[in-house]
Design a protein around this motif. Sequence first.
Motif, PDB file in Angstrom:
ATOM      1  N   LYS A  74       6.242  12.931   2.021  1.00 46.92           N
ATOM      2  CA  LYS A  74       7.168  11.837   2.281  1.00 46.92           C
ATOM      3  C   LYS A  74       6.623  10.928   3.389  1.00 46.92           C
ATOM      4  O   LYS A  74       7.279   9.990   3.810  1.00 46.92           O
ATOM      5  CB  LYS A  74       8.529  12.395   2.654  1.00 46.92           C
ATOM      6  N   ASP A  75       5.416  11.223   3.837  1.00 48.00           N
ATOM      7  CA  ASP A  75       4.778  10.442   4.898  1.00 48.00           C
ATOM      8  C   ASP A  75       4.260   9.129   4.297  1.00 48.00           C
ATOM      9  O   ASP A  75       3.340   9.141   3.476  1.00 48.00           O
ATOM     10  CB  ASP A  75       3.625  11.243   5.503  1.00 48.00           C
ATOM     11  N   PRO A  76       4.822   7.971   4.688  1.00 43.30           N
ATOM     12  CA  PRO A  76       4.417   6.708   4.060  1.00 43.30           C
ATOM     13  C   PRO A  76       2.948   6.354   4.302  1.00 43.30           C
ATOM     14  O   PRO A  76       2.305   5.768   3.430  1.00 43.30           O
ATOM     15  CB  PRO A  76       5.348   5.670   4.696  1.00 43.30           C
ATOM     16  N   HIS A  77       2.408   6.706   5.459  1.00 43.22           N
ATOM     17  CA  HIS A  77       0.997   6.407   5.747  1.00 43.22           C
ATOM     18  C   HIS A  77       0.079   7.242   4.855  1.00 43.22           C
ATOM     19  O   HIS A  77      -0.903   6.735   4.315  1.00 43.22           O
ATOM     20  CB  HIS A  77       0.669   6.643   7.222  1.00 43.22           C
ATOM     21  N   PHE A  78       0.399   8.511   4.710  1.00 43.08           N
ATOM     22  CA  PHE A  78      -0.397   9.379   3.849  1.00 43.08           C
ATOM     23  C   PHE A  78      -0.349   8.894   2.402  1.00 43.08           C
ATOM     24  O   PHE A  78      -1.373   8.807   1.724  1.00 43.08           O
ATOM     25  CB  PHE A  78       0.085  10.831   3.945  1.00 43.08           C
ATOM     26  N   ARG A  79       0.839   8.558   1.930  1.00 49.42           N
ATOM     27  CA  ARG A  79       0.987   8.089   0.559  1.00 49.42           C
ATOM     28  C   ARG A  79       0.187   6.810   0.321  1.00 49.42           C
ATOM     29  O   ARG A  79      -0.459   6.652  -0.717  1.00 49.42           O
ATOM     30  CB  ARG A  79       2.471   7.894   0.230  1.00 49.42           C
ATOM     31  N   GLU A  80       0.188   5.909   1.293  1.00 53.54           N
ATOM     32  CA  GLU A  80      -0.584   4.666   1.185  1.00 53.54           C
ATOM     33  C   GLU A  80      -2.084   4.962   1.136  1.00 53.54           C
ATOM     34  O   GLU A  80      -2.818   4.368   0.346  1.00 53.54           O
ATOM     35  CB  GLU A  80      -0.255   3.736   2.356  1.00 53.54           C
ATOM     36  N   MET A  81      -2.541   5.883   1.988  1.00 53.85           N
ATOM     37  CA  MET A  81      -3.965   6.232   1.972  1.00 53.85           C
ATOM     38  C   MET A  81      -4.371   6.835   0.626  1.00 53.85           C
ATOM     39  O   MET A  81      -5.447   6.531   0.115  1.00 53.85           O
ATOM     40  CB  MET A  81      -4.297   7.190   3.118  1.00 53.85           C
ATOM     41  N   MET A  82      -3.525   7.677   0.054  1.00 54.48           N
ATOM     42  CA  MET A  82      -3.840   8.267  -1.255  1.00 54.48           C
ATOM     43  C   MET A  82      -3.952   7.176  -2.318  1.00 54.48           C
ATOM     44  O   MET A  82      -4.808   7.252  -3.193  1.00 54.48           O
ATOM     45  CB  MET A  82      -2.783   9.308  -1.653  1.00 54.48           C
ATOM     46  N   LYS A  83      -3.103   6.146  -2.243  1.00 54.66           N
ATOM     47  CA  LYS A  83      -3.198   5.030  -3.198  1.00 54.66           C
ATOM     48  C   LYS A  83      -4.487   4.250  -2.992  1.00 54.66           C
ATOM     49  O   LYS A  83      -5.172   3.893  -3.939  1.00 54.66           O
ATOM     50  CB  LYS A  83      -2.003   4.086  -3.035  1.00 54.66           C
ATOM     51  N   GLU A  84      -4.831   3.994  -1.733  1.00 53.11           N
ATOM     52  CA  GLU A  84      -6.011   3.196  -1.409  1.00 53.11           C
ATOM     53  C   GLU A  84      -7.315   3.921  -1.733  1.00 53.11           C
ATOM     54  O   GLU A  84      -8.343   3.289  -1.934  1.00 53.11           O
ATOM     55  CB  GLU A  84      -6.003   2.780   0.064  1.00 53.11           C
ATOM     56  N   LYS A  85      -7.269   5.239  -1.802  1.00 56.99           N
ATOM     57  CA  LYS A  85      -8.459   6.030  -2.120  1.00 56.99           C
ATOM     58  C   LYS A  85      -9.110   5.551  -3.413  1.00 56.99           C
ATOM     59  O   LYS A  85     -10.333   5.516  -3.530  1.00 56.99           O
ATOM     60  CB  LYS A  85      -8.061   7.510  -2.226  1.00 56.99           C
ATOM     61  N   ALA A  86      -8.320   5.124  -4.368  1.00 54.46           N
ATOM     62  CA  ALA A  86      -8.834   4.663  -5.656  1.00 54.46           C
ATOM     63  C   ALA A  86      -9.665   3.386  -5.532  1.00 54.46           C
ATOM     64  O   ALA A  86     -10.450   3.073  -6.417  1.00 54.46           O
ATOM     65  CB  ALA A  86      -7.672   4.426  -6.622  1.00 54.46           C
ATOM     66  N   HIS A  87      -9.516   2.663  -4.439  1.00 52.46           N
ATOM     67  CA  HIS A  87     -10.219   1.393  -4.246  1.00 52.46           C
ATOM     68  C   HIS A  87     -11.499   1.518  -3.426  1.00 52.46           C
ATOM     69  O   HIS A  87     -12.145   0.518  -3.147  1.00 52.46           O
ATOM     70  CB  HIS A  87      -9.287   0.367  -3.596  1.00 52.46           C
ATOM     71  N   VAL A  88     -11.844   2.724  -3.031  1.00 50.92           N
ATOM     72  CA  VAL A  88     -13.072   2.938  -2.264  1.00 50.92           C
ATOM     73  C   VAL A  88     -14.221   3.079  -3.252  1.00 50.92           C
ATOM     74  O   VAL A  88     -14.201   3.960  -4.109  1.00 50.92           O
ATOM     75  CB  VAL A  88     -12.980   4.188  -1.358  1.00 50.92           C
ATOM     76  N   SER A  89     -15.203   2.218  -3.127  1.00 52.88           N
ATOM     77  CA  SER A  89     -16.334   2.276  -4.062  1.00 52.88           C
ATOM     78  C   SER A  89     -17.352   3.321  -3.608  1.00 52.88           C
ATOM     79  O   SER A  89     -17.363   3.737  -2.456  1.00 52.88           O
ATOM     80  CB  SER A  89     -16.993   0.902  -4.197  1.00 52.88           C
ATOM     81  N   GLY A  90     -18.213   3.728  -4.529  1.00 53.55           N
ATOM     82  CA  GLY A  90     -19.175   4.802  -4.298  1.00 53.55           C
ATOM     83  C   GLY A  90     -19.987   4.675  -3.025  1.00 53.55           C
ATOM     84  O   GLY A  90     -20.112   5.620  -2.259  1.00 53.55           O
TER      85      GLY A  90
END
Length: 163
Positions: A74-90
């Motif tokens: 339920k941590d909003p910062h953690f949830r946001e980081m998990m979403k942003e993980k998909a946008h990190v390129s190789g």
Amino acid sequence: VAAVIEYLHSHYHMNSYNVVGHSYGGSAWVNAYFRYPKMRSMAHVKRVMLLATPVEETLNPKEVFKRSLVHQSKDPHFREMMKEKAHVSGEQWPRSVYNVMGVAKDKQRTDGSVPAIQAEMIRPLFKHAPIKYHEYTFYRISHSGLHQQNRVLRYAMQRLWQK
């Protein structure tokens, strides 16, 4: 953190760096890394050493890590980081991440300040990325001991600078 990286890159032409973050200093870097894409593109992160770094603070401190906890957060910062993980390129991923925790007393899952689960939640952020992810727990060591004890400092130097 992102402003500091940008300053170092633009004023000193820093193109790569290692990170050592303890407690909320590590949390600040992890948040900036995932939430500010510009920071990832300015300079390459080689190795990351996180010491007792909480990234998810809503779970029960006695909880033992399981992958399903990612969806229970339920941590909003953690949830946001998990979403942003998909946008990190190789090429933007660090080569290695070392997640170091302490256990102050036997059979407790805390260093006295940061429950292990709060630091273990770094695992889903970096696991399965094209990097080497490592977790290590030092026993009979307190929160402040993680940046004061010689055995921890030796561990960090060997991994970050091969010394």
